[in-house]
Design an enzyme around this catalytic site. Structure first.
Site, PDB file in Angstrom:
ATOM      1  CD  GLU A 350      -3.194   0.954   2.602  1.00  0.00           C
ATOM      2  OE1 GLU A 350      -4.237   0.368   1.918  1.00  0.00           O
ATOM      3  OE2 GLU A 350      -2.838   1.317   3.329  1.00  0.00           O
ATOM      4  CG  HIS A 381       6.332 -29.411   5.461  1.00  0.00           C
ATOM      5  ND1 HIS A 381       7.095 -30.726   5.397  1.00  0.00           N
ATOM      6  CD2 HIS A 381       7.214 -28.726   6.714  1.00  0.00           C
ATOM      7  CE1 HIS A 381       7.765 -30.788   6.033  1.00  0.00           C
ATOM      8  NE2 HIS A 381       7.851 -29.779   7.079  1.00  0.00           N
ATOM      9  CE  LYS A 503     -11.840   2.795   1.144  1.00  0.00           C
ATOM     10  NZ  LYS A 503     -11.554   3.700   2.071  1.00  0.00           N
TER      11      LYS A 503
END
Length: 540
Positions: A350, A381, A503
């Site tokens: 960001e 793993h 948004k």
């Protein structure tokens, strides 16, 4: 100014062309590694942390040129401007003063204001921790629910989990961020409203996800029998917009202030960290701040050649802009640091995931790499196969905590052994001739599959013990790394316009999901089809 125009940049390119095919295995060969050894020459310390940069594809000349680039790009000037409270976030016209939140010098910007708010936090935290603060039925608080998103969630959540061994056993802390109702509902199943304190954290107190969850939790309290007049015993707010907090229904005396000169992803040191202070107590919170301040002083005072944030940041630029690495991995060999990679994702991507330079022109070079990670040994793993034998080079930051914070001490040598062995294996690799011996004479066809190219770069950060102080220093190290890289890339590390468009369109689409058919807005064919499918499902 662009990085390509810096005098040392062309020298660094020439140097890269010279050493890019060199193998670290050869650099570490005993005949090529006299005293002081490579490990000794590339060991640095600061802010209570130690760093081993020796398993990176760098030489002394590399570091010298990288530091020259940092100096020419104005890292020192921008660093000093940040500490002084100058405007270093020009697109929003703001100072960037998260360092002031942990400053000990009374001459630091906003010192009195910061101290007053922290004292208010400490008084409240002690009341909650001691049981003095009670809910509407007279029961003590046993559950804290932090409702926030982004910087209002990731930082506090990471720290509370990392320092769980220092937290009071009397209180369980939950974090709710996602607007997906499942996130809040899951927490509701684990708490008792009579014993719950909700901390609503939002800089504007208008954030969609946070306010949706806050309203739903408030309604749930009332449904469970809490009188509206008693909600003040269960809800507090943290915001830079106190008027909106009061408008929501939180008592004025229950409002804790944050400021617009602190970015969300840098805000855990402020009242945004109230959940941290309640969990570990004011004294340990002060230790967290002290560790960060110690790293601040190191960043501000140490010469660039020995400056951990500068070296970490510039080595990252070396891989991003010269080797073309598109991501880098954070691998804390500490389960307590499980949420550190996700915290750093926001901090780095960001901050520096930008294409516009400070002068408004577009960059013609890569900026932030994708940040990802998982604690060791779990990651071994899952995805270490790619790191060892895939064609893509992914630089890695290993973080090793040398002493455990738990009583199962027999596990710890195994954990550390895996961390150090991975860094060795990634560096040295396995040649085809070595692979043939492993495969055996009866299975020569297996040998190519047993080859490890090696020469995979790693940095190992060493922490003596996972304390509030060492964690504060570690977080601040990465905060300052962001400034270093953003300065060299000539971008603004402290705004986040990239979150805005989604948004805006999100509000339009939300309305379209429930509006009469005639009122649904026109979108592209893909979005329109998705909306239509969702509208049909929501009607069922």
């Amino acid at each position: 100014m662009t990085q390509n125009s810096l005098p040392s940049w062309s020298s660094l390119q020439t140097h890269y062309d010279k050493i890019r095919d060199a193998h670290m295995r050869d650099w570490f060969a005993p005949e090529n590694d006299p005293a002081p050894t490579r490990a000794e020459r590339f060991a640095f310390a600061g802010g209570g942390l130690a760093a081993d940069f020796s398993k990176n594809r760098i030489t002394e000349e590399t570091l010298k040129l990288l530091v020259q680039v940092a100096r020419e790009a104005g890292v020192e000037k921008r660093r000093d401007a940040m500490f002084a409270g100058d405007i270093v976030n020009p697109t929003e016209g703001r100072a960037v003063l998260h360092t002031a939140l942990r400053a000990t010098d009374p001459k630091a910007p906003f010192y009195a204001q910061v101290q007053a708010e922290r004292k208010k936090m400490a008084v409240f935290a002690d009341q909650v921790r001691s049981g003095e603060w009670k809910g509407y039925t007279g029961k003590r608080i046993r559950y804290v629910v932090n409702i926030g998103i982004g910087g209002s969630d990731l930082g506090p959540k990471m720290v509370v989990h990392a320092l769980h061994h220092l937290a009071t056993p009397e209180i369980t802390t939950h974090f709710v961020s996602n607007v997906d109702g499942a996130d809040l509902y899951n927490v509701m199943q684990q708490i008792d409203p009579e014993e719950t304190l909700a901390i609503i954290v939002s800089k504007t107190f208008t954030t969609l996800e946070t306010m949706t969850n806050a309203r739903s939790l408030r309604d749930w309290f009332i449904e469970k029998g809490c009188p509206e007049s008693a909600l003040a015993k269960h809800f507090v707010g943290v915001s830079a917009n106190p008027a909106e907090v009061v408008k929501f229904g939180i008592a004025k005396e229950n409002v804790f202030e944050m400021w617009d000169w602190v970015g969300g992803r840098y805000s855990l040191w402020s009242a945004v960290g109230l959940s941290i202070m309640i969990a570990i107590g004011p004294k340990q919170f002060d230790e967290l701040l002290a560790g960060a301040n110690e790293m601040d002083q190191h960043f501000r005072d140490a010469p660039l050649e020995k400056n951990l944030p500068v070296l970490l940041g510039m080595i990252g630029i070396w891989y991003r802009n010269f080797f073309g690495s598109q991501s880098y991995l954070v691998a804390p060999y500490s389960q307590a640091l499980h949420f550190l990679p996700s915290y750093l994702q926001q901090l780095e991507m960001e901050s520096n995931g930008k294409s516009a330079r400070l002068d408004g022109a577009m960059v013609d070079y890569p900026t932030a790499a994708v940040t990802w990670g998982e604690p060791g040994t779990n990651g071994q793993h899952a995805f270490f196969q790619m790191l060892h034998q895939g064609p893509t080079i992914v630089p890695i930051d290993f973080i090793a905590v040398l002493t455990p914070e738990h009583p199962l001490v027999s596990h710890h040598p195994k954990l550390l052994a895996n961390c150090f062995a991975q860094s060795e294996a990634l560096m040295v690799g396995r040649t085809l001739e070595e692979a043939k011996k492993v495969a055996g004479a009866d299975k020569p066809e297996l040998a190519p599959h047993l080859v490890f190219p090696g020469n995979r770069p790693t940095t190992t950060l060493l922490v003596d013990a996972l304390t509030a102080r060492s964690l504060g220093a570690l977080i601040a190290l990465y905060e300052h790394k962001v400034l270093v890289q953003g300065t060299v890339w000539n971008i603004n590390s402290f705004d986040q316009w990239g979150v805005e468009l989604g948004k805006i369109l999100g509000k339009v689409v939300e309305a379209d999901l429930t509006a009469p058919s005639a009122d649904v807005k026109k979108h592209d064919s893909s979005t329109s089809a998705l909306i239509a499918r969702a509208r049909a499902a929501l009607k069922k």
